[in-house]
Design an enzyme around this catalytic site. Structure first.
Site, PDB file in Angstrom:
ATOM      1  N   LYS A 115      47.757 -60.351  38.985  1.00 51.78           N
ATOM      2  CA  LYS A 115      48.064 -59.352  40.007  1.00 51.78           C
ATOM      3  C   LYS A 115      47.405 -59.660  41.360  1.00 51.78           C
ATOM      4  CE  LYS A 115      48.944 -55.722  36.613  1.00 51.78           C
ATOM      5  NZ  LYS A 115      48.601 -54.354  36.180  1.00 51.78           N
TER       6      LYS A 115
ATOM      7  N   TYR B 146      59.701 -53.161  37.311  1.00 50.30           N
ATOM      8  CA  TYR B 146      59.097 -52.028  36.596  1.00 50.30           C
ATOM      9  C   TYR B 146      60.049 -50.832  36.494  1.00 50.30           C
ATOM     10  CZ  TYR B 146      54.454 -54.221  36.657  1.00 50.30           C
ATOM     11  OH  TYR B 146      53.377 -55.041  36.460  1.00 50.30           O
TER      12      TYR B 146
ATOM     13  N   PHE C 140      52.905 -42.507  38.389  1.00 54.55           N
ATOM     14  CA  PHE C 140      52.192 -43.700  38.861  1.00 54.55           C
ATOM     15  C   PHE C 140      53.111 -44.752  39.482  1.00 54.55           C
ATOM     16  CE2 PHE C 140      53.244 -44.527  34.407  1.00 54.55           C
ATOM     17  CZ  PHE C 140      53.807 -45.795  34.474  1.00 54.55           C
TER      18      PHE C 140
ATOM     19  N   ARG D 103      48.083 -60.681  25.024  1.00 52.10           N
ATOM     20  CA  ARG D 103      47.662 -59.288  25.198  1.00 52.10           C
ATOM     21  C   ARG D 103      46.223 -59.094  24.727  1.00 52.10           C
ATOM     22  NH1 ARG D 103      51.253 -55.751  26.906  1.00 52.10           N
ATOM     23  NH2 ARG D 103      50.412 -53.942  25.823  1.00 52.10           N
TER      24      ARG D 103
ATOM     25  N   THR E  13      44.507 -51.976  28.625  1.00 47.74           N
ATOM     26  CA  THR E  13      44.989 -51.708  29.980  1.00 47.74           C
ATOM     27  C   THR E  13      43.902 -51.095  30.849  1.00 47.74           C
ATOM     28  OG1 THR E  13      47.207 -51.381  29.097  1.00 47.74           O
ATOM     29  CG2 THR E  13      46.810 -50.545  31.302  1.00 47.74           C
TER      30      THR E  13
ATOM     31  N   ARG F 146      40.542 -58.287  31.380  1.00 47.58           N
ATOM     32  CA  ARG F 146      40.440 -56.997  32.071  1.00 47.58           C
ATOM     33  C   ARG F 146      39.007 -56.464  32.052  1.00 47.58           C
ATOM     34  NH1 ARG F 146      46.058 -55.148  29.518  1.00 47.58           N
ATOM     35  NH2 ARG F 146      47.433 -55.610  31.268  1.00 47.58           N
TER      36      ARG F 146
ATOM     37  N   ASN G 200      44.256 -53.496  37.189  1.00 44.30           N
ATOM     38  CA  ASN G 200      43.590 -54.177  36.084  1.00 44.30           C
ATOM     39  C   ASN G 200      43.801 -55.691  36.002  1.00 44.30           C
ATOM     40  OD1 ASN G 200      46.131 -54.492  34.882  1.00 44.30           O
ATOM     41  ND2 ASN G 200      45.950 -52.572  33.782  1.00 44.30           N
TER      42      ASN G 200
ATOM     43  N   HIS H  76      49.095 -58.504  33.864  1.00 42.69           N
ATOM     44  CA  HIS H  76      50.160 -57.845  33.097  1.00 42.69           C
ATOM     45  C   HIS H  76      50.653 -58.872  32.091  1.00 42.69           C
ATOM     46  CE1 HIS H  76      54.136 -56.078  32.172  1.00 42.69           C
ATOM     47  NE2 HIS H  76      54.549 -57.348  32.227  1.00 42.69           N
TER      48      HIS H  76
ATOM     49  N   GLU I 290      61.519 -60.229  31.119  1.00 39.39           N
ATOM     50  CA  GLU I 290      60.588 -60.484  32.211  1.00 39.39           C
ATOM     51  C   GLU I 290      60.627 -61.949  32.660  1.00 39.39           C
ATOM     52  OE1 GLU I 290      57.513 -56.856  31.163  1.00 39.39           O
ATOM     53  OE2 GLU I 290      56.955 -58.876  30.540  1.00 39.39           O
TER      54      GLU I 290
END
Length: 149
Positions: A10, A50, A58, A86, A92, A103, A113, A116, A127
């Site tokens: 991110k 998204y 959010f 993950r 998250t 994270r 965070n 993704h 994706e």
């Protein structure tokens, strides 16, 4: 089972010069890089990505944050890649993430965070195809060390 997954580094992680460290963690865990791009997405591109969250409280903030700067998008492959990436990322909410996860180490808040990743084979396929054309996915043999090259 060998599978493909998708991940995003991110904007806050890119701005903090953490992209290389995050990528190193994925590769050290033996996830093979199939594709990678540094992009500064528009708000519209992020909103499309998204779209499943549209209408949630959010969503506007998520779109603003994710379009606030460059991101690194990744297609990765490896043994149980979806669950494995993950697990490397951690929960998250960085405050709830296990020590040693990405994270926990780098994510300041749940809303920012640092990474993704896909949560299923269906989302991974969607994706990956959202960000990469089939021609951009590169197949090669991953070696265990430079001595094997």
């Amino acid at each position: 089972m060998i599978e493909c997954t998708f991940a995003i580094i991110k904007p806050n992680a890119v701005r903090s010069a953490l992209a290389g460290e995050i990528l190193r963690r994925y590769e050290t865990a033996r996830y093979r890089l199939l594709a990678m791009k540094l992009v500064h997405p528009t708000r519209e591109k992020i909103a499309g990505f998204y779209a499943e969250h549209e209408g949630r409280p959010f969503f506007p903030g998520l779109c603003d944050f994710m379009s606030s700067g460059p991101i690194v998008v990744l297609a990765l492959e490896g043994e149980d890649a979806i669950a494995g990436v993950r697990a490397l990322n951690g929960a998250t909410d960085p405050a709830k993430a296990s020590p040693g996860t990405i994270r926990h180490a780098f994510g300041p808040t749940m809303g920012s965070n640092v990474v993704h990743s896909s949560d299923s084979t269906e989302s991974a396929a969607r994706e990956i195809s959202y960000w990469f054309s089939p021609e951009e996915l590169v197949q090669y043999t991953m070696k265990s060390s430079l001595a094997d090259v």
